[in-house]
Design a protein around this motif. Structure first.
Motif, PDB file in Angstrom:
ATOM      1  N   ALA A 125      -1.667   7.801   1.672  1.00 23.95           N
ATOM      2  CA  ALA A 125      -1.308   8.647   2.812  1.00 23.95           C
ATOM      3  C   ALA A 125      -2.127   8.340   4.057  1.00 23.95           C
ATOM      4  CB  ALA A 125      -1.466  10.119   2.428  1.00 23.95           C
ATOM      5  N   GLN A 126      -3.420   8.184   3.917  1.00 28.97           N
ATOM      6  CA  GLN A 126      -4.251   7.941   5.090  1.00 28.97           C
ATOM      7  C   GLN A 126      -4.045   6.540   5.647  1.00 28.97           C
ATOM      8  OE1 GLN A 126      -5.754   9.849   6.957  1.00 28.97           O
ATOM      9  NE2 GLN A 126      -6.265  11.701   5.827  1.00 28.97           N
ATOM     10  N   HIS A 127      -3.933   5.558   4.763  1.00 32.08           N
ATOM     11  CA  HIS A 127      -3.773   4.175   5.235  1.00 32.08           C
ATOM     12  C   HIS A 127      -2.442   3.986   5.962  1.00 32.08           C
ATOM     13  CE1 HIS A 127      -4.212  -0.192   5.363  1.00 32.08           C
ATOM     14  NE2 HIS A 127      -2.950  -0.259   4.974  1.00 32.08           N
ATOM     15  N   HIS A 128      -1.386   4.644   5.486  1.00 31.41           N
ATOM     16  CA  HIS A 128      -0.065   4.427   6.066  1.00 31.41           C
ATOM     17  C   HIS A 128       0.307   5.534   7.060  1.00 31.41           C
ATOM     18  CE1 HIS A 128       0.857   0.939   3.620  1.00 31.41           C
ATOM     19  NE2 HIS A 128       0.328   1.576   2.585  1.00 31.41           N
ATOM     20  N   SER A 129       0.523   6.745   6.596  1.00 25.42           N
ATOM     21  CA  SER A 129       0.946   7.817   7.500  1.00 25.42           C
ATOM     22  C   SER A 129      -0.146   8.173   8.500  1.00 25.42           C
ATOM     23  CB  SER A 129       1.360   9.049   6.693  1.00 25.42           C
ATOM     24  OG  SER A 129       2.491   8.761   5.893  1.00 25.42           O
ATOM     25  N   GLY A 130      -1.397   8.237   8.037  1.00 29.02           N
ATOM     26  CA  GLY A 130      -2.495   8.565   8.950  1.00 29.02           C
ATOM     27  C   GLY A 130      -2.649   7.529  10.042  1.00 29.02           C
ATOM     28  N   ARG A 131      -2.567   6.262   9.685  1.00 23.53           N
ATOM     29  CA  ARG A 131      -2.708   5.190  10.673  1.00 23.53           C
ATOM     30  C   ARG A 131      -1.539   5.187  11.650  1.00 23.53           C
ATOM     31  NH1 ARG A 131      -3.216  -1.268   9.108  1.00 23.53           N
ATOM     32  NH2 ARG A 131      -3.078  -2.079  11.251  1.00 23.53           N
TER      33      ARG A 131
END
Length: 326
Positions: free
Chosen positions: A266-272
């Protein structure tokens, strides 16, 4: 056993596998027949569900799935209470065809679906995509910014990472050899691995009854196996090419992702991606990849928030400490 006997035995095994695969596929189609309508677009027979009235909301499923996944999860009926919901089976999935001789990139799929919306006399609307469907949704927004007014992107994979599973799953997309595999061995192997794959999609959330009701073999039919394999093979190169264009998306976007997602961190894709998009909002919820089956309230609320935004008006940016709250 001589060489000839071995070849005969191998042939008999493949014939038996072929018979089982096609029998199971027909049983699955009888258990869950097409529940929508069909239309012809550029030689593609597209199956789609249409429910409700009001502002248009297009639903795009992920890899190995189909429009009826949203229906089984209860999202189609909930959203149809105030939207005109159009859920497509993307080419090769569910009950939509996938003609050979075309390279089914996200741009080609986006262009096809925009033509389908034109046939349905849709002037503009919102698009909700899950997983691989998020990439098609963003491609639609880039190709027709006047038609796509806002996006809800759920559990997306947006940036290239090392994916050892992608080349392993790509075999059935290879011409000739892949045709043999997808009609015989590949669906049977996928059925054996089904419990592990489903666990990975839902973990840490239990697999809900809404998903268990979908016939497994509907996703393991040869045509859908080929489409899934092709998208697995294209996944990393697709996002590697697309990422340069993300910042050019100037429309309201809500990004939803599960904190425990094992398919797309989630953080690597949506967060970024949230940090790249000026008009975006990020919401992380407890759970895994298949949010449509356990986070319907959050998804419906996200659609409502995007629908309420005027074009060009950004979401208020929360403090960093608030960005991951549900």
């Amino acid at each position: 056993m001589d060489k000839r006997d071995k070849w005969m035995l191998a042939g008999a095994a493949l014939a038996a596998a072929f018979a089982v695969v096609h029998m199971k596929g027909r049983q699955a189609e009888r258990a869950l027949p097409p529940s929508g309508r069909f239309m012809e677009v550029d030689g593609v027979r597209l199956h789609y569900l249409e429910r409700g009235s009001g502002p248009v909301l297009v639903l795009l499923h992920g890899n190995a799935a189909m429009a009826q996944d949203y229906e089984a999860a209860g999202l189609v009926d909930r959203l149809a209470q105030r939207y005109r919901v159009i859920a497509f089976d993307r080419p090769g999935f569910g009950y939509s065809s996938r003609p050979r001789g075309r390279f089914w990139t996200v741009e080609h799929q986006a262009a096809l679906l925009l033509k389908a919306l034109q046939q349905l006399e849709v002037a503009d609307g919102l698009v909700l995509g899950h997983s691989w469907g998020t990439l098609v949704a963003m491609a639609m927004a880039r190709l027709a910014p006047g038609v796509v007014r806002g996006l809800v992107l759920v559990s997306g994979y947006y940036y290239p990472t090392v994916r050892l599973d992608a080349p392993l799953q790509a075999g059935p997309a290879v011409p000739l050899l892949g045709d043999l595999l997808r009609h015989t061995i590949s669906p049977l192997l996928s059925r054996l691995l089904w419990p592990v794959q489903v666990w990975r999609m839902f973990s840490p959330t239990p697999v809900p009854p809404s998903f268990r009701r979908l016939p497994k073999w509907l996703s393991l039919r040869p045509l859908q196996v080929r489409a899934s394999a092709a998208e697995s093979a294209m996944m990393v190169p697709t996002v590697a090419l697309m990422q340069a264009n993300y910042a050019g998306l100037v429309l309201p976007v809500v990004l939803l992702a599960g904190r425990g997602d094992k398919m797309a961190d989630a953080q690597h894709h949506s967060g970024r991606l949230h940090r790249e998009l000026l008009q975006s909002e990020l919401q992380l919820v407890d759970g895994g990849h298949m949010l449509q089956h356990f986070a319907q309230d959050e998804i419906v609320a996200a659609v409502d928030r995007v629908a309420a935004r005027r074009p060009g008006l950004a979401f208020p940016r929360p403090r960093r400490s608030d960005m991951c709250r549900t």
